[in-house]
Design a protein around this motif. Structure first.
Motif, PDB file in Angstrom:
ATOM      1  N   SER A   1       0.839  -1.197   0.000  1.00  0.00           N
ATOM      2  CA  SER A   1       0.000   0.000   0.000  1.00  0.00           C
ATOM      3  C   SER A   1       0.873   1.246   0.000  1.00  0.00           C
ATOM      4  N   ASP A   2       0.359   2.302  -0.595  1.00  0.00           N
ATOM      5  CA  ASP A   2       1.110   3.552  -0.695  1.00  0.00           C
ATOM      6  C   ASP A   2       0.111   4.693  -0.680  1.00  0.00           C
ATOM      7  N   PRO A   3       0.248   5.648   0.236  1.00  0.00           N
ATOM      8  CA  PRO A   3      -0.720   6.746   0.334  1.00  0.00           C
ATOM      9  C   PRO A   3      -0.742   7.651  -0.889  1.00  0.00           C
ATOM     10  N   ARG A   4       0.273   7.563  -1.746  1.00  0.00           N
ATOM     11  CA  ARG A   4       0.293   8.388  -2.941  1.00  0.00           C
ATOM     12  C   ARG A   4      -0.677   7.884  -4.008  1.00  0.00           C
ATOM     13  N   ILE A   5      -1.116   6.642  -3.870  1.00  0.00           N
ATOM     14  CA  ILE A   5      -2.008   6.050  -4.865  1.00  0.00           C
ATOM     15  C   ILE A   5      -3.456   6.263  -4.431  1.00  0.00           C
ATOM     16  N   ASN A   6      -4.253   6.817  -5.308  1.00  0.00           N
ATOM     17  CA  ASN A   6      -5.660   7.094  -5.004  1.00  0.00           C
ATOM     18  C   ASN A   6      -6.578   6.418  -6.019  1.00  0.00           C
ATOM     19  N   ALA A   7      -7.756   6.072  -5.554  1.00  0.00           N
ATOM     20  CA  ALA A   7      -8.771   5.537  -6.459  1.00  0.00           C
ATOM     21  C   ALA A   7      -9.096   6.573  -7.526  1.00  0.00           C
ATOM     22  N   GLY A   8      -9.285   6.130  -8.742  1.00  0.00           N
ATOM     23  CA  GLY A   8      -9.603   7.029  -9.844  1.00  0.00           C
ATOM     24  C   GLY A   8      -8.401   7.429 -10.672  1.00  0.00           C
TER      25      GLY A   8
END
Length: 305
Positions: A204-211
């Motif tokens: 997991s990586d907080p830089r990756i977002n849905a959309g």
């Protein structure tokens, strides 16, 4: 007359001398030996290393276990008490629909969240007329993201769960996020002639977002310890492939010869062509200047081996 007799005698003597000279063996002039042409070429050793096939895909980051929410009855969208990204619990109110029509009044129809998660899509605004087939919202688990991509039908034979991929995001240039296939659709879409595949990020990586939109390099078939040569070094003649192989140069020699060698080729990856037969890992081939060569000619290397 005496003078005429003298002239005749002189002419006769001259003819005799010329005849004698004509019978003297003549030494033929020695032919000058032509200089041998030496061609300048660049060479490269045959490479033996893993050759990784891959395909490039586009995809979108989606929340895991995403569910579309629909109203139970048609009408006017009266209120939407949630916003994009709101965390909702199962059974929480996310919208209200007014099924009333001119001359009739009905009770408001509530729309509840069927699962807990985050609101990932709210495509409609208050006041929109909806039916039971109109999507009110999407709910998903954005703490566990996945990638959805489509693969052309012509390329689906190599697909299998566990294949690794390198994912890049437009927002973070030069950074790759490792992922792998975890689900493959069992059907091919009849309209697009594609099959959907799904990836999970390895971490997991907080830089990756849905959309988010992503580019995917999907590693497919690996050819272990494959022999390969630059694709531009391969010459095709009458459906056959050849390369020019350099003979070992004598000690101190500045030139050597080449042998036109037929090869059997396999896949081509990133301008390198797999060689299935015809070469060994010890061979060195011409990679520049081969267009003017023929079997057995002499060459001089520039920046070789």
């Amino acid at each position: 007359m005496k003078i005429n007799k003298t002239k005749i005698a002189i002419v006769a003597v001259a003819a005799a001398v010329l005849a004698a000279i004509a019978h003297i063996p003549q030494k033929k002039p020695e032919m000058r030996k032509s200089e041998q042409t030496v061609y300048t070429v660049k060479s490269q050793a045959v490479q033996q290393a893993d050759l990784q096939e891959y395909m490039l895909l586009n995809g979108n980051v989606k929340a895991d276990n995403t569910i579309s929410v629909y109203p139970d009855i048609g009408g006017k969208l009266l209120s939407v008490p949630v916003t994009l990204g709101t965390y909702v619990k199962k059974g929480q109110l996310i919208a209200e629909v007014d099924p009333s029509t001119p001359g009739t009044v009905y009770a408001k129809s509530p729309v509840y969240a069927p699962i807990e998660g985050y609101i990932t899509s709210l495509p409609l605004t208050q006041g929109t007329t909806v039916s039971t087939s109109t999507e009110i919202a999407k709910i998903g688990n954005i703490n566990k993201l996945q990638i959805e991509a489509k693969v052309p039908e012509s390329s689906i034979a190599v697909l299998e769960n566990g294949l690794t991929a390198e994912v890049t995001l437009a927002a973070y240039k030069g950074i790759t996020f490792p992922a792998h296939i975890f689900r493959i659709s069992p059907i091919v879409d009849e309209t697009s002639r594609t099959k959907e595949i799904y990836f999970l990020f390895d971490s997991s990586d907080p830089r990756i977002n849905a959309g988010m939109y992503v580019r995917i390099k999907l590693n497919t078939v690996l050819h272990k310890d494959a022999l390969s040569v630059p694709s531009d070094a391969v010459i095709t003649e009458s459906g056959r492939q050849y390369v020019y192989v350099l003979a070992p140069a004598a000690a101190g020699a500045s030139s050597t010869t080449v042998k036109k060698t037929e090869i059997t080729t396999g896949v081509t990856v990133d301008a390198r062509t797999e060689v299935l037969s015809g070469l060994t890992a010890a061979d060195t081939i011409v990679v520049n200047g081969m267009q003017v060569l023929s079997d057995g000619v002499t060459v001089r290397e520039v920046g070789g081996r």
